[in-house]
Design an enzyme around this catalytic site. Structure first.
Site, PDB file in Angstrom:
ATOM      1  N   ARG A 272       0.857  -1.181   0.000  1.00  0.00           N
ATOM      2  CA  ARG A 272       0.000   0.000   0.000  1.00  0.00           C
ATOM      3  C   ARG A 272       0.895   1.233   0.000  1.00  0.00           C
ATOM      4  O   ARG A 272       1.465   1.605   1.016  1.00  0.00           O
ATOM      5  CB  ARG A 272      -0.913  -0.022   1.231  1.00  0.00           C
ATOM      6  CG  ARG A 272      -1.616   1.304   1.483  1.00  0.00           C
ATOM      7  CD  ARG A 272      -2.676   1.224   2.565  1.00  0.00           C
ATOM      8  NE  ARG A 272      -2.235   0.688   3.838  1.00  0.00           N
ATOM      9  CZ  ARG A 272      -1.584   1.381   4.775  1.00  0.00           C
ATOM     10  NH1 ARG A 272      -1.233   2.628   4.564  1.00  0.00           N
ATOM     11  NH2 ARG A 272      -1.266   0.820   5.922  1.00  0.00           N
ATOM     12  N   HIS A 276      -3.557   4.254   4.857  1.00  0.00           N
ATOM     13  CA  HIS A 276      -4.635   3.270   5.011  1.00  0.00           C
ATOM     14  C   HIS A 276      -5.947   3.875   4.524  1.00  0.00           C
ATOM     15  O   HIS A 276      -6.690   3.253   3.760  1.00  0.00           O
ATOM     16  CB  HIS A 276      -4.748   2.855   6.475  1.00  0.00           C
ATOM     17  CG  HIS A 276      -5.893   1.954   6.767  1.00  0.00           C
ATOM     18  ND1 HIS A 276      -5.954   0.652   6.328  1.00  0.00           N
ATOM     19  CD2 HIS A 276      -7.058   2.174   7.432  1.00  0.00           C
ATOM     20  CE1 HIS A 276      -7.084   0.098   6.715  1.00  0.00           C
ATOM     21  NE2 HIS A 276      -7.767   0.997   7.392  1.00  0.00           N
ATOM     22  N   TYR A 285       4.594   5.421  10.992  1.00  0.00           N
ATOM     23  CA  TYR A 285       4.931   4.030  11.257  1.00  0.00           C
ATOM     24  C   TYR A 285       5.768   3.353  10.174  1.00  0.00           C
ATOM     25  O   TYR A 285       6.120   2.173  10.322  1.00  0.00           O
ATOM     26  CB  TYR A 285       3.662   3.205  11.519  1.00  0.00           C
ATOM     27  CG  TYR A 285       2.598   3.293  10.443  1.00  0.00           C
ATOM     28  CD1 TYR A 285       2.668   2.497   9.308  1.00  0.00           C
ATOM     29  CD2 TYR A 285       1.507   4.150  10.567  1.00  0.00           C
ATOM     30  CE1 TYR A 285       1.687   2.561   8.319  1.00  0.00           C
ATOM     31  CE2 TYR A 285       0.522   4.224   9.596  1.00  0.00           C
ATOM     32  CZ  TYR A 285       0.621   3.424   8.469  1.00  0.00           C
ATOM     33  OH  TYR A 285      -0.340   3.483   7.491  1.00  0.00           O
TER      34      TYR A 285
END
Length: 395
Positions: A272, A276, A285
């Site tokens: 990805r 998100h 992160y």
């Protein structure tokens, strides 16, 4: 892969599981080289240069649609958007393997599958604009509306597949979910039922490495495809950024389903590239180095490289595809202006297949409530009768 990447038990470590590797079926390398594979090649023998160009077109258009929808959200036209950037090959390769009578059960990121199934721009955007509880009629497109509950669609696909088999159809169902969903009970329960009843279903896991902010290595000490072993079904791990490998793997799994041999789990290893959802900040992160590593494995670039090496006029192809992508993006943006706010009482229209007194009582109570704000003029999808109810409530 080095011994230091393994823990004391010999299992895979989080670091190893979250980085790209070559421990999967790959037919086209990131640099566009075609690898022969005796098992997979027969399943894509019909994919000539023209067909490969059309797969590239699909991926380029959905990438452009995704970018446009993200921009619309940033401009306040959509409440939320879950980007698919980086996962184009996984979705287009699997989507183009399906027959029209196969049924798709997806999560909320499978916009490319919606493109393949002919979902209109307004239908794609309405749920993210907040004007509809679901975007389209599933039976018109052979695709259920996006499932927000993580992994629930795996059970829906299994039940649909079992029903199709009992009716004597050779149609299959396919469930799309991410790596995070494999830790959900619904997905594992679906595996049990599908394997036990030889349901004609394909479980397609897009392992994009991150379950929101948690890496896949925190969920599994083995590749996710290995989970199929415990349920007695085959598991195959493919390069999810290789559209040909995905297409072949999905065709193989669908053939198995149609022959009554039961389900298959496909793990498509992809990434990805964006957040998100547009409410997420992935910089918190993951690192720039990780992103750069995966950019080198771009699903569109490798197809272009293969086509160029095969003598295709790349400049002409890119020019034509860019024009098609721009038109699709313009249609998406124009669709925003056509999405009307729904009448308040239409929220009751598709709750149950048939009317019932419980629902009608709730409709009546809500009508009376709304009448306090509009002097009894509220209308619903059933016409004047509801207005009379509202007026009666106001009196």
């Amino acid at each position: 892969m080095t011994p230091s990447d393994r823990d004391a038990t010999g299992l895979l470590t989080p670091r190893e599981l979250t980085r790209p590797d070559d421990d999967f079926v790959q037919l086209v390398t990131p640099t566009g080289e075609r690898h022969a594979n005796a098992e997979f090649d027969p399943w894509i023998a019909d994919i000539d240069l023209g067909a490969l160009g059309r797969l590239y077109r699909d991926m380029a258009i959905v990438r452009r649609i995704d970018a446009e929808a993200t921009a619309l959200q940033r401009q306040g036209e959509l409440g939320l958007w879950p980007p698919l950037a980086g996962q184009e090959a996984a979705q287009i390769g699997s989507g183009r393997a399906l027959r029209d009578d196969d049924f798709i059960f997806s999560s909320y990121r499978e916009h490319a599958l919606a493109w393949v199934r002919g979902v209109e721009p307004a239908e794609l955007l309405s749920v993210w604009r907040g004007t509809a509880a679901s975007g389209w009629n599933p039976f018109e497109h052979g695709m259920a509306v996006p499932q927000i509950i993580i992994g629930a669609q795996a059970l829906h696909a299994t039940g649909y597949a079992m029903g199709a088999a009992w009716e004597g159809s050779d149609a299959a169902a396919i469930a799309f979910f991410g790596d995070g969903a494999t830790s959900e009970g619904d997905v594992n329960e679906a595996f049990v039922f599908a394997a036990s009843f030889d349901a004609p279903v394909v479980f397609f896991c897009q392992n994009n490495q991150w379950a929101i902010s948690e890496p896949v290595g925190l969920q599994s000490k083995q590749h996710l495809a290995r989970r199929a072993d415990g349920f007695g079904m085959p598991g195959v791990r493919v390069d999810g950024n290789d559209v040909l490998a995905v297409l072949a793997a999905t065709r193989i799994a669908l053939d198995r389903a149609r022959r009554g041999a039961g389900p298959t789990l496909i793990e498509a290893v992809t990434y990805r590239m964006g957040p998100h959802t547009t409410a997420d900040d992935p910089k918190r992160y993951r690192t720039d180095d990780e992103l750069a590593e995966w950019r080198e494995r771009d699903p569109l670039a490798r197809v272009l490289a293969l086509l160029e090496a095969s003598g295709v006029d790349i400049a002409g192809l890119e020019r034509d595809v860019a024009a098609d992508a721009d038109r699709a993006a313009a249609e998406l943006r124009a669709a925003i202006t056509t999405i009307a706010d729904p009448e308040a009482l239409t929220v009751f229209d598709h709750v149950y297949a048939e009317p019932n007194s419980h629902l009608e009582r709730q409709r009546d109570h809500y009508t009376r409530y709304l009448s306090m704000f509009d002097d009894g003029s509220t209308q619903n999808s059933t016409g004047a009768a509801a207005s009379e109810t509202a007026e009666g409530g106001a009196r």
